[in-house]
Each structure stands twice: as C-alpha cells, then as structure tokens.
Design a protein around this motif. Sequence first.
Motif, PDB file in Angstrom:
ATOM      1  N   ARG A  48      50.835  74.820  -1.014  1.00 54.26           N
ATOM      2  CA  ARG A  48      50.793  74.289  -2.570  1.00 54.26           C
ATOM      3  C   ARG A  48      49.732  73.098  -2.530  1.00 54.26           C
ATOM      4  NH1 ARG A  48      56.432  74.064  -2.575  1.00 54.26           N
ATOM      5  NH2 ARG A  48      57.124  76.005  -2.991  1.00 54.26           N
ATOM      6  N   VAL A  49      49.699  72.310  -1.609  1.00 51.62           N
ATOM      7  CA  VAL A  49      48.862  71.057  -1.433  1.00 51.62           C
ATOM      8  C   VAL A  49      47.455  71.435  -1.396  1.00 51.62           C
ATOM      9  CG1 VAL A  49      47.992  69.264   0.179  1.00 51.62           C
ATOM     10  CG2 VAL A  49      50.496  69.521  -0.276  1.00 51.62           C
ATOM     11  N   ILE A  50      47.129  72.622  -0.345  1.00 50.77           N
ATOM     12  CA  ILE A  50      45.743  73.059  -0.278  1.00 50.77           C
ATOM     13  C   ILE A  50      45.243  73.950  -1.839  1.00 50.77           C
ATOM     14  CG2 ILE A  50      44.504  75.228   0.891  1.00 50.77           C
ATOM     15  CD1 ILE A  50      46.183  74.494   3.204  1.00 50.77           C
ATOM     16  N   GLU A  51      46.190  74.527  -2.371  1.00 59.46           N
ATOM     17  CA  GLU A  51      45.984  75.091  -3.519  1.00 59.46           C
ATOM     18  C   GLU A  51      45.460  74.116  -4.885  1.00 59.46           C
ATOM     19  OE1 GLU A  51      47.925  78.057  -7.171  1.00 59.46           O
ATOM     20  OE2 GLU A  51      49.037  77.450  -5.415  1.00 59.46           O
ATOM     21  N   ASP A  73      41.454  70.889  -7.848  1.00 63.30           N
ATOM     22  CA  ASP A  73      40.898  69.610  -8.026  1.00 63.30           C
ATOM     23  C   ASP A  73      39.517  69.535  -7.613  1.00 63.30           C
ATOM     24  OD1 ASP A  73      43.350  69.013  -9.109  1.00 63.30           O
ATOM     25  OD2 ASP A  73      43.878  67.803  -7.476  1.00 63.30           O
ATOM     26  N   HIS A  74      39.237  70.291  -6.604  1.00 57.29           N
ATOM     27  CA  HIS A  74      37.697  70.079  -6.085  1.00 57.29           C
ATOM     28  C   HIS A  74      37.210  71.632  -5.923  1.00 57.29           C
ATOM     29  CE1 HIS A  74      38.585  65.982  -5.436  1.00 57.29           C
ATOM     30  NE2 HIS A  74      39.721  66.142  -4.921  1.00 57.29           N
ATOM     31  N   PRO A  75      36.886  72.280  -6.900  1.00 58.83           N
ATOM     32  CA  PRO A  75      36.282  73.569  -6.541  1.00 58.83           C
ATOM     33  C   PRO A  75      35.163  73.946  -5.999  1.00 58.83           C
ATOM     34  CG  PRO A  75      35.876  73.079  -9.079  1.00 58.83           C
ATOM     35  CD  PRO A  75      36.996  71.902  -8.476  1.00 58.83           C
ATOM     36  N   VAL A 104      32.409  75.616  -0.841  1.00 58.19           N
ATOM     37  CA  VAL A 104      31.579  75.452   0.413  1.00 58.19           C
ATOM     38  C   VAL A 104      32.495  75.682   1.703  1.00 58.19           C
ATOM     39  CG1 VAL A 104      30.411  73.500   1.823  1.00 58.19           C
ATOM     40  CG2 VAL A 104      30.218  73.673  -0.793  1.00 58.19           C
ATOM     41  N   VAL A 105      33.648  75.173   1.811  1.00 59.69           N
ATOM     42  CA  VAL A 105      34.605  75.508   2.736  1.00 59.69           C
ATOM     43  C   VAL A 105      34.672  76.820   3.081  1.00 59.69           C
ATOM     44  CG1 VAL A 105      36.843  75.217   3.833  1.00 59.69           C
ATOM     45  CG2 VAL A 105      35.964  73.428   2.778  1.00 59.69           C
ATOM     46  N   LEU A 120      31.550  81.443   9.719  1.00 56.52           N
ATOM     47  CA  LEU A 120      32.015  81.498  11.119  1.00 56.52           C
ATOM     48  C   LEU A 120      32.425  82.686  11.602  1.00 56.52           C
ATOM     49  CD1 LEU A 120      33.833  78.144  11.101  1.00 56.52           C
ATOM     50  CD2 LEU A 120      31.856  78.666  12.484  1.00 56.52           C
ATOM     51  N   VAL A 121      33.050  83.447  10.695  1.00 55.53           N
ATOM     52  CA  VAL A 121      33.784  84.699  11.052  1.00 55.53           C
ATOM     53  C   VAL A 121      32.779  85.809  11.113  1.00 55.53           C
ATOM     54  CG1 VAL A 121      35.200  86.698  10.064  1.00 55.53           C
ATOM     55  CG2 VAL A 121      36.131  84.229   9.811  1.00 55.53           C
TER      56      VAL A 121
END
Length: 100
Positions: free
Chosen positions: A68-71, A76-78, A83-84, A91-92
């Motif tokens: 939930r924190v990550i969501e 809040d910061h799309p 980018v992440v 990387l994959v």
Amino acid sequence: MASFSTLSDIDLEKQVAALSRELAALRKAVSKRGGAYYEDGRDAALDTYSDLAERLRDAMPAIRRQGRVIEKSARDHPAAAAVVGLVLLGLVASLLFSRR
C-alpha cells in the motif's frame, strides 16, 4: 571325466540358484529402503512447505502494508514510478541478454 563335468555343472547350478535367491533378497531390501527414503523425503518436504506457509502467513500483513505504501507513492509521483519501472525493466533485460 564326464562325471566331474556333471558334478561341476550341478555345483554351478546350485551356486547360481543360491545367488539368485540372494539377489532377490537384496532387491527386496533395497526396495524397502528406497520406499523409506522416499517417505522420509516426502515428510521433510511437507514439513518445509508447512514452515514456509506459516512464515508467509505471518508476514502477509507487513507485505500488504508495504504494498500500500508503494502504491500510494506511485500514485503521488507517477513520473518517478515510471522511471523506476523502466530501470527495472532494463536491468532484467540486461540480465537476460548477458546470459546468452
């Protein structure tokens, strides 16, 4: 001389029969041990699975909270989330192509 060859043939037949009986007994013993090893392995796997399931069940509330924190952070910061995501995808991809 014929009598000696007949005696040795009879002795050989007796030895072959005795060895056949021993072989049958050994096969039976090995199959019993193999079954016991299989059951022991199965029991160990079930114990490990039960332990992992219990640990996962205990950790699920914390995993849900972090999700939930990550969501919320992604909402809040799309742009940062995109980018992440692209960095992880890169990387994959680099890991997959470096193995070839």
